[in-house]
Design an enzyme around this catalytic site. Structure first.
Site, PDB file in Angstrom:
ATOM      1  CD  GLU A 303      49.551  46.278  43.233  1.00 33.67           C
ATOM      2  OE1 GLU A 303      48.597  45.623  42.786  1.00 33.67           O
ATOM      3  OE2 GLU A 303      50.309  46.935  42.527  1.00 33.67           O
ATOM      4  N   GLY A 443      38.856  44.666  41.820  1.00 38.41           N
ATOM      5  CA  GLY A 443      38.374  43.785  40.768  1.00 38.41           C
ATOM      6  C   GLY A 443      39.138  42.474  40.796  1.00 38.41           C
ATOM      7  CB  ALA A 444      41.272  40.746  39.451  1.00 39.24           C
ATOM      8  CG  MET A 445      46.482  41.152  43.893  1.00 37.97           C
ATOM      9  SD  MET A 445      47.200  42.767  43.475  1.00 37.97           S
ATOM     10  CE  MET A 445      48.929  42.317  43.328  1.00 37.97           C
ATOM     11  CD  GLU A 446      49.018  42.962  39.656  1.00 29.93           C
ATOM     12  OE1 GLU A 446      47.793  43.087  39.850  1.00 29.93           O
ATOM     13  OE2 GLU A 446      49.823  43.903  39.748  1.00 29.93           O
ATOM     14  CG  ASN A 447      48.283  37.868  44.363  1.00 33.30           C
ATOM     15  OD1 ASN A 447      48.708  38.893  44.873  1.00 33.30           O
ATOM     16  ND2 ASN A 447      47.019  37.494  44.467  1.00 33.30           N
ATOM     17  CG  HIS A 479      44.069  44.508  34.213  1.00 37.17           C
ATOM     18  ND1 HIS A 479      44.268  45.780  33.740  1.00 37.17           N
ATOM     19  CD2 HIS A 479      44.648  44.472  35.434  1.00 37.17           C
ATOM     20  CE1 HIS A 479      44.924  46.484  34.638  1.00 37.17           C
ATOM     21  NE2 HIS A 479      45.165  45.707  35.680  1.00 37.17           N
ATOM     22  CD  GLU A 480      44.291  41.551  37.633  1.00 41.15           C
ATOM     23  OE1 GLU A 480      45.489  41.662  37.962  1.00 41.15           O
ATOM     24  OE2 GLU A 480      43.464  42.477  37.776  1.00 41.15           O
ATOM     25  CG  HIS A 483      49.196  43.282  36.076  1.00 41.15           C
ATOM     26  ND1 HIS A 483      49.961  44.412  35.931  1.00 41.15           N
ATOM     27  CD2 HIS A 483      47.979  43.699  36.506  1.00 41.15           C
ATOM     28  CE1 HIS A 483      49.220  45.469  36.248  1.00 41.15           C
ATOM     29  NE2 HIS A 483      48.025  45.071  36.592  1.00 41.15           N
TER      30      HIS A 483
HETATM   31 ZN   LIG Z   1      46.364  46.033  37.347  1.00 37.09          ZN
END
Ligand SMILES: [Zn+2]
Length: 1089
Positions: A303, A443-447, A479-480, A483
């Site tokens: 992303e 911070g992080a990624m919601e794959n 948060h993730e 998503h």
């Molecule tokens: Zn997000």
């Protein structure tokens, strides 16, 4: 995606860059005196004329050039029309990707093969998709697939299990094997007949070169089937390619000999190879140390637009498709992807290698595809989802840190179960993996199904027990996971509506954390973040939540606080306006209608309208008009409340709020504002955040049941995304309520303080009112949100007054404010009662140290020495360790720096490393600052490189500016290569605190010189400039008056015994701060109250 905590927010300004003008000298001629005189006169005339012309040309040139770059409305003068290479044509859509990647971390290369099933909606001879930094083999093939159902009574199917053949998207009746083959087509149902079928089941195979029509056969594995009604025949025909062209916007254009037939499936086959880069974007790799051995891992971060750098694809969120992924890798590492592992098999031809095949995915966007290759370990748990399926949950980390995965593992099932209730839909996949990545940008990624995090946002060391770090983990995990519904299941159509993904996930993350740990009162933090955001959202060039993307660089710039926090707070405002029940009903409608598809904001408003139909109190409310007025306009309003105390009528008037009044002029913007109100004598339990009035026009003048002595309070609990200003008498009533402790709601106290400070900053209220309100904490205040808000606002004063002679009074004033509460919590030396008290103490002690109290300097010095002598000592509460490092570095020299650097080198725990690194730039030793900046280019992992730029003003920022300007190409190259988010942090660190016109001009010259390269960071740059202008004007206008107020206050109260009494000056004492006249006088009628 959640933003990195080191991603700083930007503050704000304007002037015109000076141009260097050069004149060329010309030679002379010899002539007679007479002629000379005439000529001299003539020449003088000409010279004057030329002079005038030159002047105007120069003036014109300068203003043209300045205007070209620093145009007030469009600083980078971008076209309002999207660039033609921004979007792919929509006539071709992919439905399925069969992706095979062979990844070799040792050689940093990968090879791949992709088969994409596509369809055209009309005839076309061009296929345009994305590819970036990939080498595509020339033998691209395109195959037409037609299907035909044929009745039959014989059935025999054949499978060659080792033959991995890529497939097209199967029909419903197709059976897909995990090794990638399609084994049969029509599944029999009822009649019982032992039948066999010969040569009539289908695998679409890679086409031959000839343009032929052929039926493909399946190799052998005899099976006995019970019954057959029909099978599907597939015809395959090759389409010849004329050529392949790489074009702008990462586009790969395939020109075809013959046009595609509409509504027919085609399989596009491409082989490619690329490099696994040492960056933090695309398919990248990095290393970490385990037992002093360097270990490698490979990970993806796609992303927003980097899937195209890993495989050719239609890389836009709306091109959803199913993915079937296989990864070939060395057997000594494991691989994860979005879906569960379906099968693994060794590669006979390459000893030590194997294939890992993954299940076919659900319908999803390319930016959510992910794979991780590592030797990480995991902890596992599971939960039973709403649809009664037990789903495994695994948290992965490098082996030495896996013990820190317990906290995350404990909260994930609770959050997932809660979200399933809120959203009314089960989590869509059958597993979820969360991986702590040792080098990760955001911070992080919601794959989907494979969520990646920085180590510091997923792992928590229970032994260290720093509450703030625990909260970060909870927030990012929540948060993730949010998503997985908002973003993954329903995705925005295009990046214009990124806020739908991020705003929702941000709002829901707070609701989720509040559910699992209510004692944190985390929703207060959402309100506090909103208050912080209101400051930046009042800058001159702030942008709307929903804004058109006109070129590719704007996509990554949309990952900002406006999309995240403003989006979250607008959704929260809507929730409170229509009620939680209806809001939830609407969410259910929306998610059910749009699951596995793409939506835009109006689709959400339609669902909200549908759900609110049933409520008579909301009759006439157009959710679309209401919300569009907030999402499509930049900034927000201030509501001016003026009471007529004799009649009871109250005038509500709205206008655009900007940080300085001249910026609000002539802006005819209007919002649909839900107005909630109450009076301060009503018990807080009876307050309601539901609107009692709507301010849809500029003004409204209702009669309110409020008597003359009651303090009117508008925007209950600060839910509305706006500020409120009152007439003088009501401000005094509010202040009296504050003084008498009638106001018990911490949010209300914080809101009044925040509004007052920012109204004062904008010239709408005298600063004495804002400063007067601060004294409400002087007898002690236990609420962290009150302190956080107060201190946030006071820090603005602190950084601006630092260079003025009145700063000493500011320091004394701060000590007075903090004294009682610090004593109450014993300066943090006792164990805090709970996490909230730890947050509060940290904030208070940090503030005391910032104004350099002698106690703090001595205490931190002693503690630092103790820490160095015994690093394992637990005497110092862990949550104050960062502060001790900071002060030691700030007030120490080379010795302290080197001691800390050694600690960093020996540290293994990521949070410890981060804490040390983030405090090193506090040094005031010039050579050490330069050393750190140099290290940022070489010695530091990519994810931490920008931290070393977080230098302290004024010495640090001056050096950072010089360093950046002198070595621009090198710094730019280093940070932009990592990803698109890093260089803006560097820019902001160097220039984000400009307080003089000279520095501002320097920045503008620098920006002009590097205009092309800085264009993709235009919004960051403009924010820096807007806030600098604001700061420069503020210092000119307010510093003298505020210093005078502080001096008077401190002098009057220095002799008081503060232990029992509240030092007095408040607004009722009528101390008015004089404002230094400026060239742009303010227009507010309330300026001098
Ligand atoms: Zn997000």
């Amino acid at each position: 995606m959640s933003l990195s905590t080191s991603r700083q927010q930007f503050l704000a300004y304007e002037s015109h860059a000076e141009q260097d003008i050069h004149y060329k000298r010309k030679g002379g001629v010899f002539i007679s005196t007479c002629i000379c005189i005439c000529f001299v006169i003539f020449a003088a005339l000409i010279a004057s004329l030329v002079g005038i012309i030159v002047y105007y040309i120069t003036y014109y040139k300068v203003s043209q050039q300045s205007d070209d770059f620093w145009n007030e409305a469009e600083p980078f003068r971008k076209s309002s029309k999207p660039s033609p290479d921004l979007r792919l044509p929509s006539i071709i859509t992919p439905s399925f990707y069969r992706l095979k990647i062979k990844a070799d971390l040792e050689t940093s290369t990968f090879t791949g093969e992709v088969l994409i099933t596509i369809r055209a909606s009309k005839k076309t001879t061009e296929i345009i998709l994305h590819s970036k930094n990939l080498s595509i083999n020339e033998n691209v093939t395109l195959t037409e697939q037609t299907y035909q159902n044929v009745p039959t009574s014989k059935f025999k199917r054949e499978i060659n299990a080792t033959d991995i053949v890529a497939t097209t998207e199967p029909t419903d009746s197709t059976v897909v094997n995990y090794n990638g083959t399609v084994s049969t087509v029509s599944i029999p149902t009822s009649e019982v007949n032992n039948v066999t079928l010969e040569n009539d089941t289908i695998i679409p195979t890679l086409p031959s070169n000839a343009e032929t029509t052929a039926t493909t056969n399946v190799p052998v594995l005899e099976t006995t089937m019970t019954s057959v009604k029909e099978v599907t025949l597939s015809n395959v025909r090759d389409i010849k390619l004329k050529n392949m062209e790489f074009s702008t916007g990462d586009r790969l254009i395939l020109h075809l000999e013959t046009p595609l037939t509409p509504n027919v499936d085609y399989t596009l086959h491409m082989a490619f190879h690329g490099e696994i880069l040492n960056t933090l974007t695309g398919f990248y790799k990095s290393t970490y140390k385990e037992d002093n051995v360097d270990k490698q891992f490979g990970v993806t971060q796609f992303e927003p637009t980097s899937a195209r750098a890993a495989f050719p694809c239609f890389d836009e969120p709306a091109f959803k498709a199913k993915f079937e992924i296989s990864i070939a890798h060395r057997q000594n590492i494991s691989v994860l992807s979005n879906m569960k592992i379906a099968a693994q098999e060794p590669i006979d031809s390459e000893p030590g290698w194997q294939w890992t095949h993954f299940d076919r995915s659900v319908q999803m966007s390319t930016y959510l595809v992910a794979y991780v290759l590592s030797d990480f370990k995991h902890l596992e748990t599971s939960y039973i989802s709403k649809d009664n399926v037990t789903k495994p949950i695994r948290v992965w980390a490098r082996p030495s840190l896996i013990k820190n995965a317990k906290y995350a593992l404990s909260i994930i099932p609770k959050i997932l179960a809660f979200y399933e209730d809120v959203f009314g839909l089960p989590y869509a996949l059958d597993k979820v993996d969360l991986v702590a990545i040792p080098d990760f940008s955001n911070g992080a990624m919601e794959n989907w199904g494979l969520i990646t995090f920085r180590e510091t946002t997923l792992l928590y060391d229970e032994k260290e027990g720093v509450p703030r770090l625990k909260q970060h983990v909870a927030i990012d995990v929540a948060h993730e996971l949010a998503h997985q519904w908002f973003g993954n299941l329903v995705t925005m159509k295009w990046w214009t509506d990124l806020w739908l993904n991020e705003g929702f996930a941000t709002y829901i993350e707070y609701v989720g954390v509040n559910h699992i740990t209510p004692e944190w009162n985390i929703l207060e933090s959402l309100t506090r973040d909103k208050m912080n955001l209101l400051k930046n959202d009042a800058l001159k060039n702030t942008s709307p939540v929903s804004r058109q993307v006109v070129d590719a660089s704007e996509i990554s710039q949309k990952f900002d606080e406006i999309s995240y926090n403003k989006g979250a707070n607008l959704i929260r405002m809507l929730n409170h306006t229509i009620s939680y029940e209806l809001f939830r009903d609407a969410l259910l409608l929306y998610l059910k209608k749009w699951k596995y598809q793409n939506a835009e904001e109006n689709d959400l408003w339609d669902a909200m309208s549908e759900a609110t139909k049933s409520d008579p109190s909301l009759k006439g409310l157009s959710v679309k008009e209401f919300m569009n007025s907030w999402t499509r306009q930049p900034g927000y309003p201030v509501v001016n409340v003026n009471r007529d105390y004799d009649t009871g009528y109250v005038t509500f008037q709205q206008e655009l709020f900007r940080n300085s009044p001249e910026l609000s002029k002539n802006k005819d913007l209007k919002w649909r504002i839900p107005i909630s109100y109450t009076t301060m004598d009503v018990p807080t339990g009876n307050w309601s955040t539901k609107p009692k009035l709507w301010l849809n026009e500029k003004t409204l003048r209702p009669l309110l049941p409020v008597n003359q002595t009651q303090a009117l309070y508008v925007n209950v609990d600060a839910i509305g995304y706006y500020r409120v200003n009152y007439d003088q008498r009501n401000w005094e009533l509010l202040n009296a309520a504050l003084e008498s402790k009638t106001i018990s709601s911490p949010i209300t106290k914080a809101q009044l303080i925040d509004d007052a400070f920012n109204l004062a900053k904008a010239g709408r209220l005298n600063y004495s009112y804002a400063l007067g309100l601060t004294t409400c904490v002087i007898d002690g205040e236990d609420s962290k949100i009150v302190w956080e808000t107060l201190l946030d606002n006071i820090y603005y004063l602190m950084s601006n007054l630092r260079a003025t002679s009145g700063y000493i009074y500011f320091q004394d004033y701060m000590k007075l404010l903090l004294k009682k509460q610090l004593e109450k919590v014993n300066y943090g030396l006792d164990k805090p009662k709970n996490d909230n008290e730890a947050f509060l103490i940290e904030n208070l002690v940090v503030s005391e140290c910032l104004v350099e109290s002698s106690r703090c300097i001595k205490w931190t010095k002693d503690e630092f020495e103790k820490l160095i002598a015994n690093p394992d000592s637990t005497d110092l509460p862990n949550y104050l360790r960062s502060l001790v490092y900071n002060m030691a570095i700030k007030h120490g020299g080379r010795r302290e720096f080197e001691l800390l650097w050694d600690l960093y080198l020996n540290a293994t725990e990521p949070n410890t490393q981060h804490t040390i690194l983030s405090n090193l730039p506090a040094t005031r030793v010039e050579s050490l600052i330069t050393l750190l900046l140099e290290k940022s280019l070489t010695d530091i992992p990519n994810q931490s490189a920008s931290i070393l730029w977080a230098v302290d003003p004024p010495v640090g920022t001056k050096i950072a500016q010089e360093f950046l300007m002198e070595r621009f190409d090198q710094v730019y190259e280093k940070f932009t290569k990592i990803d698109t988010f890093m260089f803006p942090i560097v820019l902001n660190s160097a220039f984000g605190n400009i307080a003089t016109n000279a520095d501002l001009d320097k920045l503008k010259r620098f920006a002009l010189q590097n205009k092309e390269k800085l264009m993709p960071m235009s919004q960051t740059l403009q924010k820096i400039i807007d806030s600098a202008v604001l700061r420069i004007n503020w210092i000119k206008k307010y510093s003298a008056g505020i210093n005078e107020w502080l001096k008077q206050y401190v002098t009057e109260n220095a002799t008081h015994n503060h232990t029992n009494t509240t030092p007095a000056p408040t607004l009722t004492q009528n101390i008015t701060i004089n404002i230094t006249p400026s060239t742009s006088p303010t227009s507010s009628p309330l300026l001098d109250i």
